[in-house]
Motif scaffolding. Structure first.
Motif, mmCIF file in Angstrom:
data_model
loop_
_atom_site.group_PDB
_atom_site.id
_atom_site.type_symbol
_atom_site.label_atom_id
_atom_site.label_comp_id
_atom_site.label_asym_id
_atom_site.label_seq_id
_atom_site.Cartn_x
_atom_site.Cartn_y
_atom_site.Cartn_z
ATOM 1 N N VAL A 258 0.830 -0.954 -0.001
ATOM 2 C CA VAL A 258 0.072 -0.008 0.134
ATOM 3 C C VAL A 258 0.938 1.407 0.018
ATOM 4 C CG1 VAL A 258 -1.847 1.313 1.545
ATOM 5 C CG2 VAL A 258 -1.990 -1.054 1.098
ATOM 6 N N SER A 259 0.887 1.981 -0.919
ATOM 7 C CA SER A 259 1.559 3.571 -1.055
ATOM 8 C C SER A 259 0.942 4.129 0.119
ATOM 9 C CB SER A 259 1.374 3.973 -2.483
ATOM 10 O OG SER A 259 0.254 4.505 -2.389
ATOM 11 N N LYS B 168 -3.540 7.529 2.935
ATOM 12 C CA LYS B 168 -4.049 8.736 3.058
ATOM 13 C C LYS B 168 -5.299 8.784 2.420
ATOM 14 C CE LYS B 168 0.485 11.260 3.472
ATOM 15 N NZ LYS B 168 1.435 12.121 2.868
ATOM 16 N N GLU B 169 -5.381 8.615 1.323
ATOM 17 C CA GLU B 169 -6.867 8.595 0.534
ATOM 18 C C GLU B 169 -7.902 7.679 1.349
ATOM 19 O OE1 GLU B 169 -8.661 7.049 -3.463
ATOM 20 O OE2 GLU B 169 -6.888 8.093 -3.821
ATOM 21 N N ARG B 170 -7.629 6.454 1.548
ATOM 22 C CA ARG B 170 -8.535 5.554 2.257
ATOM 23 C C ARG B 170 -8.502 5.622 3.694
ATOM 24 N NH1 ARG B 170 -10.579 0.937 -0.537
ATOM 25 N NH2 ARG B 170 -10.237 1.724 -2.925
ATOM 26 N N ALA B 171 -7.570 6.258 4.285
ATOM 27 C CA ALA B 171 -7.489 6.073 5.866
ATOM 28 C C ALA B 171 -7.265 7.450 6.414
ATOM 29 C CB ALA B 171 -6.465 4.763 6.522
ATOM 30 N N GLY B 172 -6.840 8.317 5.579
ATOM 31 C CA GLY B 172 -6.437 9.592 6.246
ATOM 32 C C GLY B 172 -5.176 9.968 6.901
ATOM 33 N N ALA C 39 -6.600 -0.583 13.189
ATOM 34 C CA ALA C 39 -7.914 0.407 13.388
ATOM 35 C C ALA C 39 -8.311 0.626 11.723
ATOM 36 C CB ALA C 39 -7.981 1.273 14.042
ATOM 37 N N HIS C 40 -7.346 0.608 11.013
ATOM 38 C CA HIS C 40 -7.383 1.129 9.564
ATOM 39 C C HIS C 40 -7.742 -0.010 8.536
ATOM 40 C CE1 HIS C 40 -5.042 4.616 11.134
ATOM 41 N NE2 HIS C 40 -6.201 5.116 10.875
ATOM 42 N N ASP D 114 -9.039 -2.550 2.958
ATOM 43 C CA ASP D 114 -9.371 -3.891 2.449
ATOM 44 C C ASP D 114 -9.669 -3.861 0.809
ATOM 45 O OD1 ASP D 114 -8.645 -5.734 4.599
ATOM 46 O OD2 ASP D 114 -10.639 -6.111 5.178
ATOM 47 N N GLY D 115 -10.467 -2.898 0.489
ATOM 48 C CA GLY D 115 -10.792 -2.931 -0.727
ATOM 49 C C GLY D 115 -9.922 -2.471 -1.747
#
Length: 147
Positions: free
Chosen positions: A92-93, A98-102, A109-110, A115-116
């Protein structure tokens, strides 16, 4: 049968591919993968014991077609210049995190947020996860494989 989702957590180490290979060895040694050739539905004359080595496992035509429905179906973690391909694990980059989990300091917790990111069957992903102090603590490998 269809593809199976799988996920594993391993202690952090800087070399993601070494972590993958160690995980594959562990899963193989524990027999924690699908090996349908001992199932009740297989005629007794066609049943076979589990292979003794990973190379032997993947030399089997049944496994080549159906997979193991586990991390064993992944070959290696992609390097910086490689493109995702069949049987590869893509890290994961920071931008994806940042886009998915902030954040780019992912934790357990992320997991639901990332997952998607799996591209589909026969592809895997991995993410470095951090502890509460922000230190790298583990690597999460996940994906889908098998037919």
């Amino acid at each position: 049968m269809g593809a199976s989702a799988w996920g594993y957590f391993v202690p952090y180490q800087p070399d993601l591919d070494l972590a993958l290979q160690a995980l594959r060895q562990k899963v193989f040694a524990e027999g924690d993968y699908y090996w349908g050739l001992t199932a009740d539905w297989v005629p007794p004359e066609e049943r076979r014991p589990r292979p003794q080595r990973i190379a032997e496992l993947f030399a089997d035509e049944y496994v080549q077609e159906c997979g193991t429905h586990s991390i064993l179906d992944m070959d290696h973690v992609l390097g910086p210049e490689e493109r995702p391909d069949y049987r590869t694990v893509e890290p994961v980059s920071a931008d994806e995190a940042k886009e998915r989990a902030g954040t780019d300091r992912l934790t357990r917790a992320h997991i639901d947020a990332i997952d998607g990111l799996v591209r589909g069957r026969w592809f895997g992903r991995c993410a470095v996860l951090h502890d509460d102090a922000g230190q790298r603590a583990e690597i999460y490998f996940w994906g889908y494989s098998g037919d």
